[in-house]
Motif scaffolding. Sequence first.
Motif, PDB file in Angstrom:
ATOM      1  N   HIS A  42       0.821  -1.211   0.000  1.00 21.01           N
ATOM      2  CA  HIS A  42       0.000   0.000   0.000  1.00 21.01           C
ATOM      3  C   HIS A  42       0.858   1.265   0.000  1.00 21.01           C
ATOM      4  O   HIS A  42       0.329   2.359   0.165  1.00 21.01           O
ATOM      5  CB  HIS A  42      -0.932   0.026   1.228  1.00 21.01           C
ATOM      6  N   SER A  43       2.148   1.119  -0.168  1.00 24.61           N
ATOM      7  CA  SER A  43       3.064   2.260  -0.133  1.00 24.61           C
ATOM      8  C   SER A  43       2.997   3.055  -1.437  1.00 24.61           C
ATOM      9  O   SER A  43       2.383   2.625  -2.424  1.00 24.61           O
ATOM     10  CB  SER A  43       4.497   1.770   0.080  1.00 24.61           C
ATOM     11  N   ARG A  44       3.647   4.213  -1.431  1.00 25.29           N
ATOM     12  CA  ARG A  44       3.674   5.041  -2.645  1.00 25.29           C
ATOM     13  C   ARG A  44       4.338   4.293  -3.793  1.00 25.29           C
ATOM     14  O   ARG A  44       3.842   4.321  -4.926  1.00 25.29           O
ATOM     15  CB  ARG A  44       4.411   6.354  -2.370  1.00 25.29           C
ATOM     16  N   LYS A  45       5.444   3.618  -3.505  1.00 26.77           N
ATOM     17  CA  LYS A  45       6.137   2.904  -4.570  1.00 26.77           C
ATOM     18  C   LYS A  45       5.248   1.834  -5.181  1.00 26.77           C
ATOM     19  O   LYS A  45       5.231   1.623  -6.402  1.00 26.77           O
ATOM     20  CB  LYS A  45       7.461   2.322  -4.061  1.00 26.77           C
ATOM     21  N   ALA A  46       4.478   1.148  -4.304  1.00 27.24           N
ATOM     22  CA  ALA A  46       3.580   0.101  -4.788  1.00 27.24           C
ATOM     23  C   ALA A  46       2.457   0.685  -5.631  1.00 27.24           C
ATOM     24  O   ALA A  46       2.086   0.121  -6.673  1.00 27.24           O
ATOM     25  CB  ALA A  46       3.013  -0.687  -3.614  1.00 27.24           C
ATOM     26  N   ASP A  47       1.914   1.821  -5.213  1.00 28.70           N
ATOM     27  CA  ASP A  47       0.857   2.472  -5.988  1.00 28.70           C
ATOM     28  C   ASP A  47       1.375   2.866  -7.369  1.00 28.70           C
ATOM     29  O   ASP A  47       0.680   2.700  -8.388  1.00 28.70           O
ATOM     30  CB  ASP A  47       0.354   3.721  -5.259  1.00 28.70           C
ATOM     31  N   GLU A  48       2.607   3.400  -7.405  1.00 32.62           N
ATOM     32  CA  GLU A  48       3.160   3.834  -8.692  1.00 32.62           C
ATOM     33  C   GLU A  48       3.521   2.646  -9.578  1.00 32.62           C
ATOM     34  O   GLU A  48       3.350   2.693 -10.802  1.00 32.62           O
ATOM     35  CB  GLU A  48       4.367   4.737  -8.437  1.00 32.62           C
ATOM     36  N   ILE A  49       3.984   1.560  -8.968  1.00 35.92           N
ATOM     37  CA  ILE A  49       4.274   0.343  -9.727  1.00 35.92           C
ATOM     38  C   ILE A  49       2.994  -0.233 -10.329  1.00 35.92           C
ATOM     39  O   ILE A  49       2.989  -0.737 -11.456  1.00 35.92           O
ATOM     40  CB  ILE A  49       4.983  -0.691  -8.827  1.00 35.92           C
ATOM     41  N   GLU A  50       1.899  -0.154  -9.565  1.00 34.62           N
ATOM     42  CA  GLU A  50       0.613  -0.651 -10.063  1.00 34.62           C
ATOM     43  C   GLU A  50       0.201   0.085 -11.335  1.00 34.62           C
ATOM     44  O   GLU A  50      -0.344  -0.513 -12.274  1.00 34.62           O
ATOM     45  CB  GLU A  50      -0.457  -0.471  -8.980  1.00 34.62           C
ATOM     46  N   GLY A  51       0.481   1.393 -11.385  1.00 38.87           N
ATOM     47  CA  GLY A  51       0.117   2.183 -12.559  1.00 38.87           C
ATOM     48  C   GLY A  51       1.133   2.108 -13.683  1.00 38.87           C
ATOM     49  O   GLY A  51       0.788   2.283 -14.852  1.00 38.87           O
ATOM     50  N   ASN A  52       2.390   1.867 -13.335  1.00 39.99           N
ATOM     51  CA  ASN A  52       3.458   1.805 -14.336  1.00 39.99           C
ATOM     52  C   ASN A  52       4.529   0.851 -13.831  1.00 39.99           C
ATOM     53  O   ASN A  52       5.350   1.230 -12.993  1.00 39.99           O
ATOM     54  CB  ASN A  52       4.047   3.193 -14.579  1.00 39.99           C
ATOM     55  N   PRO A  53       4.565  -0.385 -14.327  1.00 38.61           N
ATOM     56  CA  PRO A  53       5.507  -1.386 -13.809  1.00 38.61           C
ATOM     57  C   PRO A  53       6.942  -1.222 -14.312  1.00 38.61           C
ATOM     58  O   PRO A  53       7.808  -2.030 -13.952  1.00 38.61           O
ATOM     59  CB  PRO A  53       4.908  -2.706 -14.301  1.00 38.61           C
ATOM     60  N   LEU A  54       7.198  -0.196 -15.128  1.00 36.84           N
ATOM     61  CA  LEU A  54       8.562   0.044 -15.609  1.00 36.84           C
ATOM     62  C   LEU A  54       9.325   0.876 -14.582  1.00 36.84           C
ATOM     63  O   LEU A  54       8.902   1.978 -14.230  1.00 36.84           O
ATOM     64  CB  LEU A  54       8.526   0.760 -16.958  1.00 36.84           C
ATOM     65  N   VAL A  55      10.455   0.341 -14.093  1.00 34.28           N
ATOM     66  CA  VAL A  55      11.212   1.006 -13.038  1.00 34.28           C
ATOM     67  C   VAL A  55      12.698   0.984 -13.381  1.00 34.28           C
ATOM     68  O   VAL A  55      13.137   0.351 -14.344  1.00 34.28           O
ATOM     69  CB  VAL A  55      10.999   0.315 -11.673  1.00 34.28           C
ATOM     70  N   SER A  56      13.468   1.677 -12.538  1.00 31.59           N
ATOM     71  CA  SER A  56      14.925   1.669 -12.664  1.00 31.59           C
ATOM     72  C   SER A  56      15.538   1.476 -11.292  1.00 31.59           C
ATOM     73  O   SER A  56      15.032   1.986 -10.292  1.00 31.59           O
ATOM     74  CB  SER A  56      15.408   2.983 -13.283  1.00 31.59           C
ATOM     75  N   LEU A  57      16.640   0.727 -11.247  1.00 30.37           N
ATOM     76  CA  LEU A  57      17.427   0.528 -10.030  1.00 30.37           C
ATOM     77  C   LEU A  57      18.810   1.132 -10.237  1.00 30.37           C
ATOM     78  O   LEU A  57      19.322   1.164 -11.360  1.00 30.37           O
ATOM     79  CB  LEU A  57      17.597  -0.967  -9.715  1.00 30.37           C
ATOM     80  N   HIS A  58      19.412   1.590  -9.145  1.00 31.35           N
ATOM     81  CA  HIS A  58      20.769   2.131  -9.229  1.00 31.35           C
ATOM     82  C   HIS A  58      21.564   1.702  -8.003  1.00 31.35           C
ATOM     83  O   HIS A  58      21.123   1.897  -6.867  1.00 31.35           O
ATOM     84  CB  HIS A  58      20.743   3.661  -9.315  1.00 31.35           C
ATOM     85  N   PHE A  59      22.725   1.104  -8.235  1.00 33.48           N
ATOM     86  CA  PHE A  59      23.630   0.686  -7.170  1.00 33.48           C
ATOM     87  C   PHE A  59      24.842   1.598  -7.179  1.00 33.48           C
ATOM     88  O   PHE A  59      25.628   1.581  -8.133  1.00 33.48           O
ATOM     89  CB  PHE A  59      24.083  -0.765  -7.384  1.00 33.48           C
ATOM     90  N   PRO A  60      25.055   2.419  -6.142  1.00 30.71           N
ATOM     91  CA  PRO A  60      26.166   3.369  -6.105  1.00 30.71           C
ATOM     92  C   PRO A  60      27.332   2.855  -5.255  1.00 30.71           C
ATOM     93  O   PRO A  60      27.391   3.095  -4.049  1.00 30.71           O
ATOM     94  CB  PRO A  60      25.524   4.601  -5.450  1.00 30.71           C
ATOM     95  N   TRP A  61      28.254   2.152  -5.885  1.00 28.86           N
ATOM     96  CA  TRP A  61      29.399   1.618  -5.145  1.00 28.86           C
ATOM     97  C   TRP A  61      30.576   2.582  -5.287  1.00 28.86           C
ATOM     98  O   TRP A  61      31.561   2.316  -5.990  1.00 28.86           O
ATOM     99  CB  TRP A  61      29.736   0.227  -5.663  1.00 28.86           C
ATOM    100  N   HIS A  62      30.469   3.733  -4.588  1.00 27.01           N
ATOM    101  CA  HIS A  62      31.415   4.832  -4.783  1.00 27.01           C
ATOM    102  C   HIS A  62      32.852   4.455  -4.442  1.00 27.01           C
ATOM    103  O   HIS A  62      33.785   4.885  -5.114  1.00 27.01           O
ATOM    104  CB  HIS A  62      30.990   6.045  -3.946  1.00 27.01           C
ATOM    105  N   MET A  63      33.042   3.694  -3.363  1.00 31.01           N
ATOM    106  CA  MET A  63      34.390   3.366  -2.929  1.00 31.01           C
ATOM    107  C   MET A  63      35.168   2.590  -3.984  1.00 31.01           C
ATOM    108  O   MET A  63      36.401   2.673  -4.066  1.00 31.01           O
ATOM    109  CB  MET A  63      34.355   2.570  -1.620  1.00 31.01           C
ATOM    110  N   LEU A  64      34.463   1.824  -4.790  1.00 30.52           N
ATOM    111  CA  LEU A  64      35.104   1.071  -5.867  1.00 30.52           C
ATOM    112  C   LEU A  64      35.029   1.808  -7.196  1.00 30.52           C
ATOM    113  O   LEU A  64      35.432   1.266  -8.229  1.00 30.52           O
ATOM    114  CB  LEU A  64      34.443  -0.310  -6.006  1.00 30.52           C
ATOM    115  N   GLU A  65      34.507   3.039  -7.146  1.00 32.55           N
ATOM    116  CA  GLU A  65      34.340   3.860  -8.348  1.00 32.55           C
ATOM    117  C   GLU A  65      33.522   3.114  -9.407  1.00 32.55           C
ATOM    118  O   GLU A  65      33.829   3.117 -10.597  1.00 32.55           O
ATOM    119  CB  GLU A  65      35.705   4.286  -8.899  1.00 32.55           C
ATOM    120  N   ARG A  66      32.444   2.508  -8.922  1.00 35.72           N
ATOM    121  CA  ARG A  66      31.560   1.728  -9.789  1.00 35.72           C
ATOM    122  C   ARG A  66      30.110   2.105  -9.514  1.00 35.72           C
ATOM    123  O   ARG A  66      29.754   2.526  -8.414  1.00 35.72           O
ATOM    124  CB  ARG A  66      31.726   0.227  -9.528  1.00 35.72           C
ATOM    125  N   GLN A  67      29.293   1.925 -10.530  1.00 33.55           N
ATOM    126  CA  GLN A  67      27.848   1.990 -10.353  1.00 33.55           C
ATOM    127  C   GLN A  67      27.189   1.077 -11.379  1.00 33.55           C
ATOM    128  O   GLN A  67      27.766   0.789 -12.438  1.00 33.55           O
ATOM    129  CB  GLN A  67      27.331   3.418 -10.472  1.00 33.55           C
TER     130      GLN A  67
END
Length: 211
Positions: A79-104
């Motif tokens: 019932h969260s905001r993210k779930a409500d928005e996923i219900e309307g649009n299932p296309l999403v993006s993830l981002h992993f910020p591994w700064h110490m290794l200078e990677r993402q």
Amino acid sequence: MDLEAVRREYLAGGLRRNDLNDDPMEQFELWLKQSIDAGLKDPTAMTLATVASNGQPSQRIVLLKNLDQRGFVFYTNYHSRKADEIEGNPLVSLHFPWHMLERQVKVCGRVEKVSQTESLKYFLSRPKESQLAAWASEQSRPVSSRQLLMQQFGVMKDKFSKGEVPLPSFWGGYRVVPEEIEFWQGGESRLHDRFSYSRDGDNWDIQRLAP
């Protein structure tokens, strides 16, 4: 504050096509393991971006809780905001910020719910306090004070003081099924190395991208 002067060089090392696994999920698992072995704090933390019906993007940090060839799994209140928005649009993006290794790593894909069996298995593995918090918090809804939140937590603690805490019907997992995965390694003089995997049927097309 002179923010224009805040900068550094990325000198940890480059990334070449020969360094990459042909399977992006195996490549991701390798980088994740290296992040864990390097002692990074919260290596499984990922930014989840969703889009509301009015086109407004929203981001928040969630934790990766499972990974296999099917995709990336996280858990939340349905019932969260993210779930409500996923219900309307299932296309999403993830981002992993591994700064110490200078990677993402960036992942673009489509969300699907995991099975109730998967959700229950993970829910039962959580500390009891976390299980109770899932019951106590109406995630993303306004709450007048922290005191009220703690009172609700106390109510649930009393309610489920004996025996196991049941899985809430409004709580469970989502799987992000990837269509594109990009690996970024910092490079000297801002000449970063970027490789994008795009799904092509049962295979993956790999391209180097300009920084």
